[in-house]
Design a protein around this motif. Structure first.
Motif, PDB file in Angstrom:
ATOM      1  N   GLN A   1       0.855  -1.189   0.000  1.00 26.53           N
ATOM      2  CA  GLN A   1       0.000   0.000   0.000  1.00 26.53           C
ATOM      3  C   GLN A   1       0.889   1.236   0.000  1.00 26.53           C
ATOM      4  O   GLN A   1       1.510   1.573   1.011  1.00 26.53           O
ATOM      5  CB  GLN A   1      -0.911  -0.001   1.230  1.00 26.53           C
ATOM      6  N   GLN A   2       0.957   1.897  -1.125  1.00 26.69           N
ATOM      7  CA  GLN A   2       1.814   3.072  -1.276  1.00 26.69           C
ATOM      8  C   GLN A   2       1.044   4.352  -0.927  1.00 26.69           C
ATOM      9  O   GLN A   2      -0.163   4.452  -1.177  1.00 26.69           O
ATOM     10  CB  GLN A   2       2.316   3.144  -2.725  1.00 26.69           C
ATOM     11  N   PRO A   3       1.735   5.382  -0.363  1.00 32.31           N
ATOM     12  CA  PRO A   3       3.168   5.385  -0.017  1.00 32.31           C
ATOM     13  C   PRO A   3       3.440   5.039   1.448  1.00 32.31           C
ATOM     14  O   PRO A   3       4.553   4.696   1.805  1.00 32.31           O
ATOM     15  CB  PRO A   3       3.559   6.833  -0.286  1.00 32.31           C
ATOM     16  N   ASP A   4       2.418   5.171   2.317  1.00 38.17           N
ATOM     17  CA  ASP A   4       2.667   5.067   3.753  1.00 38.17           C
ATOM     18  C   ASP A   4       2.485   3.649   4.299  1.00 38.17           C
ATOM     19  O   ASP A   4       3.058   3.296   5.316  1.00 38.17           O
ATOM     20  CB  ASP A   4       1.742   6.021   4.523  1.00 38.17           C
ATOM     21  N   GLY A   5       1.650   2.853   3.640  1.00 42.81           N
ATOM     22  CA  GLY A   5       1.400   1.513   4.141  1.00 42.81           C
ATOM     23  C   GLY A   5       0.431   1.527   5.315  1.00 42.81           C
ATOM     24  O   GLY A   5       0.289   2.525   6.027  1.00 42.81           O
ATOM     25  N   ASN A   6      -0.241   0.414   5.501  1.00 47.02           N
ATOM     26  CA  ASN A   6      -1.157   0.264   6.626  1.00 47.02           C
ATOM     27  C   ASN A   6      -0.746  -0.910   7.506  1.00 47.02           C
ATOM     28  O   ASN A   6      -0.768  -0.824   8.730  1.00 47.02           O
ATOM     29  CB  ASN A   6      -2.592   0.060   6.124  1.00 47.02           C
ATOM     30  N   LEU A   7      -0.332  -2.002   6.877  1.00 42.86           N
ATOM     31  CA  LEU A   7       0.133  -3.159   7.643  1.00 42.86           C
ATOM     32  C   LEU A   7       1.342  -2.788   8.504  1.00 42.86           C
ATOM     33  O   LEU A   7       1.471  -3.237   9.642  1.00 42.86           O
ATOM     34  CB  LEU A   7       0.492  -4.299   6.690  1.00 42.86           C
ATOM     35  N   LYS A   8       2.231  -1.978   7.971  1.00 42.65           N
ATOM     36  CA  LYS A   8       3.448  -1.589   8.695  1.00 42.65           C
ATOM     37  C   LYS A   8       3.120  -0.825   9.972  1.00 42.65           C
ATOM     38  O   LYS A   8       3.884  -0.871  10.948  1.00 42.65           O
ATOM     39  CB  LYS A   8       4.350  -0.742   7.795  1.00 42.65           C
ATOM     40  N   ARG A   9       1.998  -0.133  10.006  1.00 44.95           N
ATOM     41  CA  ARG A   9       1.622   0.626  11.206  1.00 44.95           C
ATOM     42  C   ARG A   9       1.367  -0.287  12.388  1.00 44.95           C
ATOM     43  O   ARG A   9       1.620   0.088  13.542  1.00 44.95           O
ATOM     44  CB  ARG A   9       0.371   1.464  10.906  1.00 44.95           C
ATOM     45  N   PHE A  10       0.885  -1.503  12.112  1.00 50.21           N
ATOM     46  CA  PHE A  10       0.551  -2.437  13.188  1.00 50.21           C
ATOM     47  C   PHE A  10       1.645  -3.482  13.431  1.00 50.21           C
ATOM     48  O   PHE A  10       1.713  -4.059  14.509  1.00 50.21           O
ATOM     49  CB  PHE A  10      -0.771  -3.134  12.865  1.00 50.21           C
ATOM     50  N   HIS A  11       2.475  -3.731  12.422  1.00 51.75           N
ATOM     51  CA  HIS A  11       3.582  -4.693  12.551  1.00 51.75           C
ATOM     52  C   HIS A  11       4.855  -4.053  11.994  1.00 51.75           C
ATOM     53  O   HIS A  11       5.402  -4.513  10.991  1.00 51.75           O
ATOM     54  CB  HIS A  11       3.259  -5.989  11.807  1.00 51.75           C
ATOM     55  N   PRO A  12       5.350  -2.992  12.622  1.00 51.38           N
ATOM     56  CA  PRO A  12       6.464  -2.222  12.034  1.00 51.38           C
ATOM     57  C   PRO A  12       7.778  -2.980  11.962  1.00 51.38           C
ATOM     58  O   PRO A  12       8.567  -2.752  11.037  1.00 51.38           O
ATOM     59  CB  PRO A  12       6.572  -1.006  12.961  1.00 51.38           C
ATOM     60  N   GLU A  13       8.054  -3.861  12.910  1.00 51.53           N
ATOM     61  CA  GLU A  13       9.364  -4.498  12.980  1.00 51.53           C
ATOM     62  C   GLU A  13       9.581  -5.537  11.891  1.00 51.53           C
ATOM     63  O   GLU A  13      10.712  -5.792  11.491  1.00 51.53           O
ATOM     64  CB  GLU A  13       9.570  -5.135  14.357  1.00 51.53           C
ATOM     65  N   GLN A  14       8.501  -6.163  11.416  1.00 58.62           N
ATOM     66  CA  GLN A  14       8.659  -7.234  10.441  1.00 58.62           C
ATOM     67  C   GLN A  14       8.113  -6.888   9.068  1.00 58.62           C
ATOM     68  O   GLN A  14       8.055  -7.749   8.190  1.00 58.62           O
ATOM     69  CB  GLN A  14       7.990  -8.517  10.963  1.00 58.62           C
ATOM     70  N   THR A  15       7.722  -5.630   8.855  1.00 62.97           N
ATOM     71  CA  THR A  15       7.067  -5.236   7.609  1.00 62.97           C
ATOM     72  C   THR A  15       7.876  -4.187   6.866  1.00 62.97           C
ATOM     73  O   THR A  15       8.386  -3.233   7.460  1.00 62.97           O
ATOM     74  CB  THR A  15       5.654  -4.683   7.882  1.00 62.97           C
ATOM     75  N   GLN A  16       7.970  -4.355   5.551  1.00 62.11           N
ATOM     76  CA  GLN A  16       8.653  -3.399   4.680  1.00 62.11           C
ATOM     77  C   GLN A  16       7.682  -2.968   3.582  1.00 62.11           C
ATOM     78  O   GLN A  16       6.979  -3.797   3.000  1.00 62.11           O
ATOM     79  CB  GLN A  16       9.896  -4.038   4.058  1.00 62.11           C
ATOM     80  N   ILE A  17       7.643  -1.675   3.276  1.00 62.01           N
ATOM     81  CA  ILE A  17       6.766  -1.157   2.227  1.00 62.01           C
ATOM     82  C   ILE A  17       7.472  -1.273   0.882  1.00 62.01           C
ATOM     83  O   ILE A  17       8.626  -0.869   0.743  1.00 62.01           O
ATOM     84  CB  ILE A  17       6.381   0.306   2.506  1.00 62.01           C
ATOM     85  N   VAL A  18       6.780  -1.827  -0.115  1.00 59.87           N
ATOM     86  CA  VAL A  18       7.368  -2.005  -1.443  1.00 59.87           C
ATOM     87  C   VAL A  18       6.342  -1.622  -2.506  1.00 59.87           C
ATOM     88  O   VAL A  18       5.144  -1.542  -2.246  1.00 59.87           O
ATOM     89  CB  VAL A  18       7.824  -3.472  -1.674  1.00 59.87           C
ATOM     90  N   ASP A  19       6.851  -1.422  -3.702  1.00 58.58           N
ATOM     91  CA  ASP A  19       6.016  -1.143  -4.875  1.00 58.58           C
ATOM     92  C   ASP A  19       6.245  -2.273  -5.876  1.00 58.58           C
ATOM     93  O   ASP A  19       7.255  -2.291  -6.589  1.00 58.58           O
ATOM     94  CB  ASP A  19       6.386   0.206  -5.486  1.00 58.58           C
ATOM     95  N   LEU A  20       5.324  -3.223  -5.945  1.00 62.17           N
ATOM     96  CA  LEU A  20       5.515  -4.403  -6.780  1.00 62.17           C
ATOM     97  C   LEU A  20       5.370  -4.114  -8.274  1.00 62.17           C
ATOM     98  O   LEU A  20       5.574  -5.016  -9.088  1.00 62.17           O
ATOM     99  CB  LEU A  20       4.535  -5.505  -6.374  1.00 62.17           C
TER     100      LEU A  20
END
Length: 306
Positions: free
Chosen positions: A122-141
């Motif tokens: 989810q670009q650009p800020d992401g939503n999953l990363k907000r709840f699991h920041p340590e194991q999540t990386q934002i990417v553009d597939l």
């Protein structure tokens, strides 16, 4: 049309072949490492190691200077999976609660003791990363460089969870087919599970058959997510019965109490974390009960491939 799609993805035939060869090499190296490790453990005599500690067995520690004994419980062992497992959570239709499901999936694997990492598309800020920041990386597939970041590293992790942005499920699965990932599933070199989250519209249901054709040989779970719709599938039950037959199995995500959802959102933490440390006793109980019911659905579907 096919050439246009390949150009849009940004991969030439030679690059796709190189990427597949590198991935197969990484998988072979991982298998060689595991075999060498087993040989060391079972081959020449090794120094005697302490007896293994089971996950739930308490450990009694005797102090040197007195007779006190302290009982402690060891941390849960980490399960190492046999093959890399890619879990894709997505849908071509938006607003069906894909990230909500992804959050539960990450909590589930953590509870199972599985080493899982995640990608948020989810670009650009992401939503999953907000709840699991340590194991999540934002990417553009849609970009080749980020495709390399995600898929070239698959052999290094037990589980890779990818939360797919709305509208990108079919292009992502097409990409996996073109770079040889789906062929590697058929060859027994890795596992792919797609959690296809559908909404309560015929448009959402029409995605299922097309996705099933691409995923020949992979696991394709249909996920009905009631989180955003209390009257789920009302009036179109006949359509859903036929459509759901295209999937490997059905996972039914129950509706979470709306106030409980708001409390977790405000805390910006995982469901599992809120169920343990949340600021409301009532809401902690409701989130914990919901998560237990969701885990039962994942268990029934055998989401964790051991």
């Amino acid at each position: 049309m096919r050439g246009d799609r390949r150009r849009a993805i940004g991969l030439s035939e030679s690059i796709r072949q190189q990427r597949r060869e590198l991935l197969e090499m990484s998988l072979q190296q991982a298998r060689n490492f595991s075999e060498a490790k087993r040989e060391i453990q079972t081959g020449s005599p090794q120094p005697i190691a302490p007896a293994p500690v089971h996950q739930n067995d308490p450990v009694v520690v005797q102090h040197q200077n007195d007779d006190r004994e302290v009982v402690s419980t060891p941390k849960k062992d980490t399960i190492r999976m046999g093959k890399p497992h890619v879990v894709i959570v997505g849908a071509d239709k938006g607003g069906v609660g894909k990230t909500f499901v992804s959050r539960a999936v990450l909590d589930y694997f953590k509870a199972q003791g599985v080493d899982a990492r995640a990608f948020d598309t989810q670009q650009p800020d992401g939503n999953l990363k907000r709840f699991h920041p340590e194991q999540t990386q934002i990417v553009d597939l849609s970009k080749s460089d980020d495709q390399i970041v995600v898929f070239d590293s698959v052999p290094k992790f037990d589980v890779t969870v990818i939360d797919i942005q709305a509208g990108l499920l079919t292009p992502t699965l097409t990409l996996l087919s073109e770079i040889g990932f789906l062929d590697m599933v058929k060859d027994g070199k890795l596992d792919i599970t797609v959690l296809h989250v559908i909404g309560s519209t015929v448009q959402s249901l029409n995605e299922i058959a097309g996705t099933a054709k691409i995923l020949d040989g992979s696991r394709h779970f249909i996920v009905t997510n009631h989180t955003n719709d209390a009257a789920f599938f009302s009036g179109i039950n006949g359509v859903t019965t036929d459509a759901l037959k295209a999937g490997s199995a059905l996972i039914d995500i129950p509706k979470m109490d709306e106030r409980a959802t708001e409390y977790v959102e405000a805390a910006a933490t995982s469901f599992a974390s809120y169920a343990k440390t949340g600021d409301s006793l009532v809401m902690k109980g409701k989130v914990g009960k919901w998560l237990k019911d969701v885990f039962a659905q994942f268990d029934a579907a055998k989401l964790n491939i051991k």
